[in-house]
Scaffold this motif. Structure first.
Motif, short mmCIF file in Angstrom:
data_model
loop_
_atom_site.label_atom_id
_atom_site.label_comp_id
_atom_site.label_asym_id
_atom_site.label_seq_id
_atom_site.Cartn_x
_atom_site.Cartn_y
_atom_site.Cartn_z
N LEU A 34 -4.21 11.58 -32.42
CA LEU A 34 -4.91 12.81 -31.67
C LEU A 34 -4.10 13.92 -31.81
CD1 LEU A 34 -5.89 10.98 -28.13
CD2 LEU A 34 -7.24 11.46 -30.35
N GLY A 35 -4.83 15.10 -31.65
CA GLY A 35 -4.19 16.51 -31.86
C GLY A 35 -3.91 16.82 -30.30
N PRO A 36 -3.14 18.04 -30.20
CA PRO A 36 -2.79 18.20 -29.07
C PRO A 36 -3.95 18.41 -27.68
CG PRO A 36 -1.82 19.72 -30.62
CD PRO A 36 -2.86 18.80 -31.39
N THR A 37 -5.16 18.79 -28.27
CA THR A 37 -6.48 18.83 -27.37
C THR A 37 -7.37 17.95 -27.33
OG1 THR A 37 -7.46 20.30 -28.74
CG2 THR A 37 -5.83 21.45 -27.36
N ASP A 38 -7.02 16.83 -28.26
CA ASP A 38 -7.93 15.92 -28.28
C ASP A 38 -7.94 14.73 -27.08
OD1 ASP A 38 -8.58 16.87 -30.62
OD2 ASP A 38 -7.40 15.30 -31.80
N THR A 39 -9.18 14.07 -26.68
CA THR A 39 -9.28 13.28 -25.65
C THR A 39 -10.09 12.12 -25.96
OG1 THR A 39 -11.39 14.45 -24.61
CG2 THR A 39 -9.07 15.12 -24.02
N ILE A 40 -9.98 10.97 -25.17
CA ILE A 40 -10.71 9.77 -25.31
C ILE A 40 -11.18 9.42 -23.99
CG2 ILE A 40 -10.73 7.18 -26.13
CD1 ILE A 40 -8.09 7.90 -27.40
N THR A 41 -12.49 9.15 -24.18
CA THR A 41 -13.30 8.77 -22.91
C THR A 41 -13.82 7.38 -23.45
OG1 THR A 41 -13.82 10.95 -22.19
CG2 THR A 41 -15.16 9.10 -21.13
N ILE A 42 -13.56 6.23 -22.30
CA ILE A 42 -14.15 4.87 -22.50
C ILE A 42 -15.00 4.69 -21.57
CG2 ILE A 42 -13.39 2.42 -22.63
CD1 ILE A 42 -10.55 3.56 -23.46
N ILE A 43 -16.27 4.30 -21.96
CA ILE A 43 -17.19 4.01 -20.90
C ILE A 43 -17.62 2.58 -20.70
CG2 ILE A 43 -19.73 4.50 -20.31
CD1 ILE A 43 -19.35 7.33 -22.07
N GLY A 44 -17.57 2.06 -19.51
CA GLY A 44 -17.87 0.59 -19.62
C GLY A 44 -17.73 0.11 -18.30
N PRO A 45 -18.48 -0.67 -17.52
CA PRO A 45 -18.29 -1.33 -16.10
C PRO A 45 -17.23 -2.02 -16.00
CG PRO A 45 -20.15 -2.38 -17.32
CD PRO A 45 -19.85 -1.22 -17.98
N ILE A 46 -16.19 -1.67 -14.91
CA ILE A 46 -14.93 -2.37 -14.84
C ILE A 46 -14.99 -3.99 -14.87
CG2 ILE A 46 -14.93 -2.37 -12.21
CD1 ILE A 46 -11.91 -1.33 -12.76
N ASP A 47 -16.31 -4.46 -14.25
CA ASP A 47 -16.49 -5.94 -14.06
C ASP A 47 -16.31 -6.82 -15.49
OD1 ASP A 47 -19.14 -5.18 -14.49
OD2 ASP A 47 -19.82 -6.09 -12.74
N ARG A 48 -17.04 -5.90 -16.34
CA ARG A 48 -17.23 -6.45 -17.74
C ARG A 48 -18.27 -7.72 -17.63
NH1 ARG A 48 -11.27 -4.89 -18.39
NH2 ARG A 48 -11.49 -3.08 -19.98
N THR A 49 -19.04 -7.74 -16.94
CA THR A 49 -20.03 -8.96 -17.06
C THR A 49 -20.58 -9.11 -18.44
OG1 THR A 49 -20.77 -8.13 -14.88
CG2 THR A 49 -22.35 -9.55 -16.09
N GLY A 50 -20.49 -10.22 -18.85
CA GLY A 50 -20.97 -10.91 -20.10
C GLY A 50 -20.10 -10.57 -21.25
N SER A 51 -18.74 -10.20 -20.92
CA SER A 51 -17.73 -9.95 -21.98
C SER A 51 -17.48 -10.88 -22.69
CB SER A 51 -16.41 -9.17 -21.24
OG SER A 51 -15.61 -9.24 -22.29
N ALA A 52 -17.77 -10.78 -24.22
CA ALA A 52 -17.39 -11.78 -25.17
C ALA A 52 -15.98 -11.97 -25.02
CB ALA A 52 -18.12 -11.60 -26.38
#
Length: 481
Positions: free
Chosen positions: A23-41
């Motif tokens: 990542l560069g100085p102004t780069d960001t990461i957004t991770i989208i997903g329900p915290i309960d992870r229903t059905g998580s393989a």
């Protein structure tokens, strides 16, 4: 630049982890997903890092299959150092269950997989066992023939005892829940990363590419580059997005695993059969919970069936079969074990059974799914590739064979598909107690399967290609064409 990752399973999180150093100085990461992870393989996985133990009699017969195996073999070699990377990155925030520098001494990662060949199913086991041994020799990998009676914690029922077994020294396992906890910890404490506890409903297209993600609560999250890595539900996300992409169906490979507490039966190694018709056979894996905890838990698995829709609860028959198989084929004393947790995971399975990895014709959309039961295993390698693509860098050009918008890979011939399909269906029946009354009955059953499979191939126009055995029911029900 805003990097948006849709999904919070192992591939999504490891890709985010690999992005951190790019990542560069102004780069960001957004991770989208329900915290309960229903059905998580991921959370239902045994996290076996098996490459050679997964070999089947019909493996490695095509360039695509050989490349996929190459990726698997490479990922196996990457895991020890990758786990060290995670522990080092967690630093003072290391989860309770893990400990620094305990990687090869009973810590988060360990190695040594016993593959047993018994007669609990049918001859498919024998053929796959022989294929494993043959491939280990071909690649000059370390393994030993062992007396099954000397396998630690292996006390099967007499009728289901193994006649032969091998120990593959360099194939191991992890507790996937601890690894997810590590990744959550690392990413949560990084100021460039934001988690969004929600389901992604659809991607929103603008001139030139994807501009945002709409969540189920209708909130909009904008970004510059997007990775769709939400497992089996990726197909539904794409459908709702109404993008002009020609991507094959993604099915839910519904799998069940069981966490058992067995205080008198501390498991030291992975014990498993070869793959069997329709699934990966039966396995028992140590479920490490921490250096300061009593490690008397074992993970048993795994069932599998394909569905166009998710199943949120385990089928009673799957649980019953796994318990019976573990008791009879691994250790009769597991009869007294306590059932701690029933895991249900949705393994993302494509129509041609190969993963969807790489760029799409929409310039800022990348997809990583369709990994079946190999997502956890492959994640150190896939994350390197996906993070490079998200940063506009090049990846291995051979990865194009798994391009999300590819034509269906149909390398299985009509004749091979019929024979493999019959073997797979017969194996499934034997796994569930099938006992033909005489040899003629077995012949009649095989004849009936052959007739049904030939009719199915003719019905769907599969005259110069074959239907993969795990997709038979999806073709029968019209979900695959």
């Amino acid at each position: 630049m805003k990097h948006i990752i849709i999904g919070n399973g192992i591939i999504a999180l490891t890709t985010a982890f690999k992005l951190l150093n790019r990542l560069g100085p102004t780069d960001t990461i957004t991770i989208i997903g329900p915290i309960d992870r229903t059905g998580s393989a991921t959370l239902a996985a045994a996290a076996m890092l098996n490459s050679f133990a997964e070999i089947e009699a019909h493996s490695l017969k095509s360039d695509t299959n050989r490349y996929h195996f190459e990726l698997s073999n490479q990922a196996t070699r990457m895991w020890p150092n990758f786990e060290v990377e995670l522990i080092e990155a967690a630093n003072d925030h290391l989860p309770f269950g893990c400990a620094k520098y305990a990687i090869h001494s009973g810590g988060c990662f360990d190695q040594g997989t016993y593959v047993i060949n018994n007669a609990a199913a049918d001859q498919v086991d024998d053929k796959n066992f022989e294929a494993i041994v043959r491939t280990l020799k071909k690649f000059n990998k370390k393994f030993d023939y062992v007396d099954p009676q000397n396998i630690p914690n292996y006390y099967p029922a007499q009728r289901d005892r193994a006649i032969r077994a091998i120990l593959i020294h360099n194939e191991g396992w992890l507790n996937p829940r601890l690894v997810i906890e590590e990744l959550d910890t690392i990413l949560t404490h990084n100021p460039k990363v934001m988690f969004v506890n929600a389901k992604a409903e659809k991607l929103i297209m603008a001139v030139g590419g994807i501009e945002s993600v709409m969540l189920e609560n209708k909130k909009i999250i904008s970004g510059d580059v997007f990775l769709l890595a939400n497992g089996a539900v990726a197909g539904n996300t794409l459908k709702q997005s109404e993008l002009d992409l020609n991507i094959q169906p993604i099915f839910h490979g519904v799998g069940v695993s069981l966490e058992l507490k067995a205080p008198d039966l501390p498991h030291a190694n992975c014990i498993r059969t070869p793959n069997r018709g329709g699934a990966c056979g039966i396995y028992a894996v140590p479920f490490f919970r921490g250096l300061d905890r009593v490690n008397d838990h074992i993970l048993i698995g795994a069932s599998n069936f394909l569905s166009p829709e998710p199943f949120f609860h385990a089928r009673a028959g799957s649980v019953a079969h796994l318990l019976e198989s573990a008791i009879n084929e691994i250790n009769e004393n597991l009869f007294d074990a306590q059932l701690v947790r029933v895991n249900v995971g949705w393994r993302p399975t494509t129509q041609d059974t190969y993963p969807l990895l790489g760029k799409t014709s929409i310039g800022n959309l990348i997809i990583a799914t369709g990994t079946k039961r190999n997502g956890f295993h492959l994640s150190p390698l896939i994350s390197e590739m996906m993070s490079a693509l998200m940063m506009g860098e090049d990846a291995d050009e051979r990865l194009d064979v798994f391009a999300p918008e590819r034509k269906l890979i149909r390398e299985l011939s009509y004749d091979d598909a019929i024979e493999i399909g019959i073997e797979s269906l017969i194996s499934q029946h034997y796994q569930h107690g099938y006992k033909p009354s005489n040899i003629r009955m077995e012949r009649l059953v095989r004849k009936g399967f052959r007739r049904d499979l030939e009719e199915l191939h003719n019905k769907v126009g599969a005259l110069d290609w074959g239907i993969p055995p795990e997709l038979i029911n999806m073709y029968k029900r019209g979900y695959a064409r």
